[in-house]
Design an enzyme around this catalytic site. Structure first.
Site, short mmCIF file in Angstrom:
data_model
loop_
_atom_site.label_atom_id
_atom_site.label_comp_id
_atom_site.label_asym_id
_atom_site.label_seq_id
_atom_site.Cartn_x
_atom_site.Cartn_y
_atom_site.Cartn_z
N ARG A 90 2.44 8.94 3.61
CA ARG A 90 2.15 8.23 2.35
C ARG A 90 1.27 9.10 1.47
O ARG A 90 0.41 9.84 1.98
CB ARG A 90 1.41 6.93 2.71
CG ARG A 90 1.11 6.00 1.54
CD ARG A 90 2.32 5.34 1.00
NE ARG A 90 2.02 4.18 0.16
CZ ARG A 90 2.91 3.67 -0.69
NH1 ARG A 90 4.12 4.17 -0.82
NH2 ARG A 90 2.59 2.62 -1.41
N THR A 123 13.70 3.61 -4.53
CA THR A 123 13.15 4.16 -3.28
C THR A 123 14.38 4.39 -2.44
O THR A 123 15.48 4.14 -2.88
CB THR A 123 12.16 3.14 -2.64
OG1 THR A 123 10.96 3.14 -3.41
CG2 THR A 123 11.77 3.44 -1.20
N THR A 152 9.89 7.30 -0.81
CA THR A 152 9.79 6.83 -2.19
C THR A 152 9.07 7.80 -3.12
O THR A 152 8.28 8.63 -2.67
CB THR A 152 9.04 5.46 -2.21
OG1 THR A 152 9.10 4.91 -3.51
CG2 THR A 152 7.60 5.60 -1.78
N VAL A 153 9.41 7.68 -4.40
CA VAL A 153 8.56 8.22 -5.46
C VAL A 153 8.05 7.05 -6.30
O VAL A 153 7.55 7.22 -7.40
CB VAL A 153 9.29 9.25 -6.35
CG1 VAL A 153 9.43 10.60 -5.63
CG2 VAL A 153 10.65 8.75 -6.83
N ASN A 154 8.28 5.84 -5.83
CA ASN A 154 7.97 4.56 -6.46
C ASN A 154 9.02 4.21 -7.50
O ASN A 154 10.16 4.00 -7.15
CB ASN A 154 6.54 4.50 -7.00
CG ASN A 154 6.10 3.05 -7.21
OD1 ASN A 154 6.64 2.13 -6.57
ND2 ASN A 154 5.17 2.80 -8.08
N ASP A 158 0.86 1.42 -6.75
CA ASP A 158 0.88 0.52 -5.59
C ASP A 158 -0.54 0.10 -5.19
O ASP A 158 -0.72 -0.78 -4.36
CB ASP A 158 1.59 1.17 -4.40
CG ASP A 158 3.11 1.03 -4.50
OD1 ASP A 158 3.58 0.25 -5.35
OD2 ASP A 158 3.82 1.72 -3.75
N GLY A 204 13.28 -1.46 -2.50
CA GLY A 204 13.28 -2.74 -3.23
C GLY A 204 11.89 -3.25 -3.55
O GLY A 204 11.72 -4.45 -3.78
N GLY A 205 10.88 -2.36 -3.55
CA GLY A 205 9.53 -2.79 -3.94
C GLY A 205 9.05 -3.94 -3.10
O GLY A 205 9.22 -3.95 -1.87
O1 DON Z 1 5.68 1.70 -1.24
C1 DON Z 1 6.14 0.74 -1.86
O2 DON Z 1 6.08 -0.39 -1.45
C2 DON Z 1 6.83 0.98 -3.18
N1 DON Z 1 6.34 2.18 -3.78
C3 DON Z 1 8.31 1.03 -2.94
C4 DON Z 1 9.05 1.11 -4.24
C5 DON Z 1 10.45 0.70 -4.13
O3 DON Z 1 10.95 0.30 -3.10
C6 DON Z 1 11.23 0.74 -5.36
N2 DON Z 1 12.60 0.42 -5.06
N3 DON Z 1 13.36 -0.35 -5.37
#
Ligand code: DON
EC number: 2.3.2.2
Length: 566
Positions: free
Chosen positions: A96, A371, A389-391, A413, A462-463
């Site tokens: 991370r 991501t 991810t790159v966010n 984040d 998927g955030g």
């Molecule tokens: O680490 C995380 O939870 C976020 N940066 C992930 C971002 C993400 O999955 C975007 N995608 N759809």
């Protein structure tokens, strides 16, 4: 008596021998499922060369960094959950990003004390110190069998020769194009001629090829020291960011004990903090375990799961952050007693308003974005579940000149202000406040579910919705279904605030929505789908492997290959 003892001893030896043979006995084939066919091919290429799952994972990660730049990259980070079959060892490699040393709690606040959303997600100030390259090196050196230069070769080739634009690249670029245009270096690489490219156009990344070559030749120092590090730091500082060479020298990958829990006879090995995913999934499963989820109506099932989601996301906001900075009450959150207490507040006939679960007022959520995730298993039964991810799509949209590396916008984040939602509508408090060197809380939930009969490897981007998608996938697997089913499931989600069940288009019938509304839920039908799940399954009873990619995008590559690597 003596004969009976001898007989018992012989039985014990036989059982032990069987157990060892079973543990050492892999599927004899391999399976790879990733978000891009070319990245899956890179993994297969390495397996064919005699590499193991961990070697293949490095190759797939690096290839994704090239051919799926909207989702992950050398400028980003991720979690790689590894399972080694020979000694039943599992570990989460935490690559991370970290906050730069000069980061401060209020760095994204404007003069009025509000969060400056533009600075939090666009441009160099939004970037955490990248962790992905250090993780690739760590995995290759600690768990792989082939030299790093072999593992990075497919990615270097793809960066040099180029890859064809697909629908996902195009769609996500359309969303971020206005920001990408702010920096000529970024636009020149990803929008040749200043336009969003057509499907099938070729994207070449010669600078990224050079950066990857430096890593291949010098290992960690090829990225975190020397010329590449200097260019990254110079570019970021020239455009208002905080990165320093010391930050790069200080960056460390951390090996973390995965979160382990069990559900209906299956062992779950999943993401540890600084991901919130494993704890939240464990907590939700513990809450719902006594319910007969398959026996109830679909509306009731969605209700019970949404109530479990609401409670777990409340605790996510309150308690979770980087475990090296905050004390996380993991034992409590995963305990049967705590779940039982939460269950007593769960009514089958009524939704519990989030405002009655104590934390903070109504907030508006937003759609999530990008991501990546891949799942793989080799012939010996070694497994990797990795979410990277790159966010946001294309991260912060800034490329330090001469590096080809997109800076992430993972700093978003963190909780930029207590109770203020981030890009995913997630709120947080002091546990996830910005501090120098701290890792921002994540929702990425790479997971492995191990049963006597079948084993699943799954995850998704998927955030904030990652956690609930993985939960639904796990439940579907435990209900007896395979990866084609988990990745295609209609999705629904509750994250405490906003206080609503959001669903994909057509995920529920009008009657089901009405039944949920009668219980007091607000159901929001989104106008688009979310996630991009990739899973593989090993059926230990039949010896078969299955791999599936999410049908929501057509760019995924899922294959079962007859490679019996030794
Ligand atoms: O680490 C995380 O939870 C976020 N940066 C992930 C971002 C993400 O999955 C975007 N995608 N759809």
């Amino acid at each position: 008596m003596f004969r009976r003892t001898r007989f018992a001893f012989a039985c014990l030896l036989l059982t032990l021998a069987c157990a060892v043979a079973w543990a050492a006995d892999g599927p004899g084939k391999a399976a790879v499922s990733s978000a891009h066919e070319l990245a899956t091919d890179a993994g297969v290429e390495i397996l064919e060369k005699g590499g193991n799952a961990f070697d293949a994972a490095v190759a797939v990660s690096a290839a994704l960094a090239v051919v799926e730049p909207e989702s992950s990259g050398a400028g980003g980070g991720g979690f790689w959950l590894l399972h080694r079959a020979s000694d039943d060892f599992s570990v989460m490699v935490d690559g991370r990003e970290t906050a730069p040393a000069a980061a401060t709690e209020d760095m994204y606040l404007d003069e009025e004390g509000g969060v400056d959303r533009d600075r939090a997600i666009n441009g160099a100030l939004a970037g955490g110190i990248p962790g992905a390259p250090a993780a690739w090196v760590h995995i290759a050196e600690t768990y792989g069998t082939l030299p790093l230069s072999d593992l990075l070769a497919p990615a270097i080739r793809l960066a040099e020769e180029g890859f064809p634009v697909d629908a996902k690249y195009q769609a996500l670029l359309n969303w971020r194009a206005h920001v990408m245009k702010r920096w000529p270096e970024t636009a020149a690489i990803f929008m040749p001629g200043g336009e969003v490219p057509a499907i099938g156009d070729t994207i070449r990344q010669p600078d990224l090829a050079d950066t990857l070559r430096a890593l291949a030749e010098k290992g960690r120092d090829g990225f975190y020291a020397g010329e590449v590090a200097r260019k990254l730091v110079d570019g970021v500082q020239a455009t208002g960011g905080l990165w320093t060479l010391e930050d790069f020298a200080d960056y460390e990958v951390v090996e973390r004990e995965p979160v382990r829990t069990s559900y209906r006879g299956y062992e779950l090995v999943t993401a540890a903090p600084p991901s919130s995913g494993g704890i939240a999934i464990g907590q939700m499963l513990e809450i719902v375990e006594p319910f007969d989820l398959t026996g109830m109506s679909r509306a009731d099932r969605v209700h019970v799961l949404a109530e479990a989601m609401r409670r777990a996301y409340r605790d996510r906001a309150l308690y979770l952050g980087d475990p090296d900075f905050v004390d996380i009450p993991t034992g409590m959150l995963l305990s049967e007693n705590y779940a039982a207490g939460l269950r007593t507040t769960l009514r089958l006939d009524r939704a519990t308003p989030s405002s009655m679960l104590a934390a903070d007022p109504d907030r508006l959520g937003k759609e999530s974005s990008d991501t990546t995730h891949f799942s793989l298993i080799d012939s010996q039964g070694n497994m990797v579940s990795a979410t990277l991810t790159v966010n946001l799509p294309f991260g912060a949209a800034y490329v330090p000149p001469g590096t080809g590396v997109l800076v992430n916008n993972e700093m978003d984040d963190f909780s930029a202000k207590p109770g203020e939602p981030n890009a995913y509508g997630l709120i947080g408090f002091s546990a996830n406040a910005i501090e120098p060197h701290k890792r921002m809380l994540s929702s990425m939930s790479p997971t492995i579910v191990i049963g006597d009969d079948r084993t699943a490897v799954l995850g998704t981007p998927g955030g904030s919705r990652i956690i609930t998608m993985v939960l639904l996938g796990i439940l579907d697997f435990i209900d007896g279904n395979g990866p084609e089913s988990w990745v295609s499931l209609p999705r629904f989600h509750h994250q405490y605030l906003p206080d609503e069940i959001s669903i994909e288009p057509d995920a529920l019938s009008d009657a089901e929505i009405e039944a949920l509304e009668e219980k007091g839920h607000t159901v929001t039908v989104r106008n688009r789908t979310w996630g991009n799940m990739h899973g593989v399954m090993w059926n230990r009873e039949t010896g078969e492997l299955e791999a599936a990619h999410d049908p929501r995008w057509n760019s995924g590559g899922a294959v079962v290959v007859d490679i019996d690597a030794k």
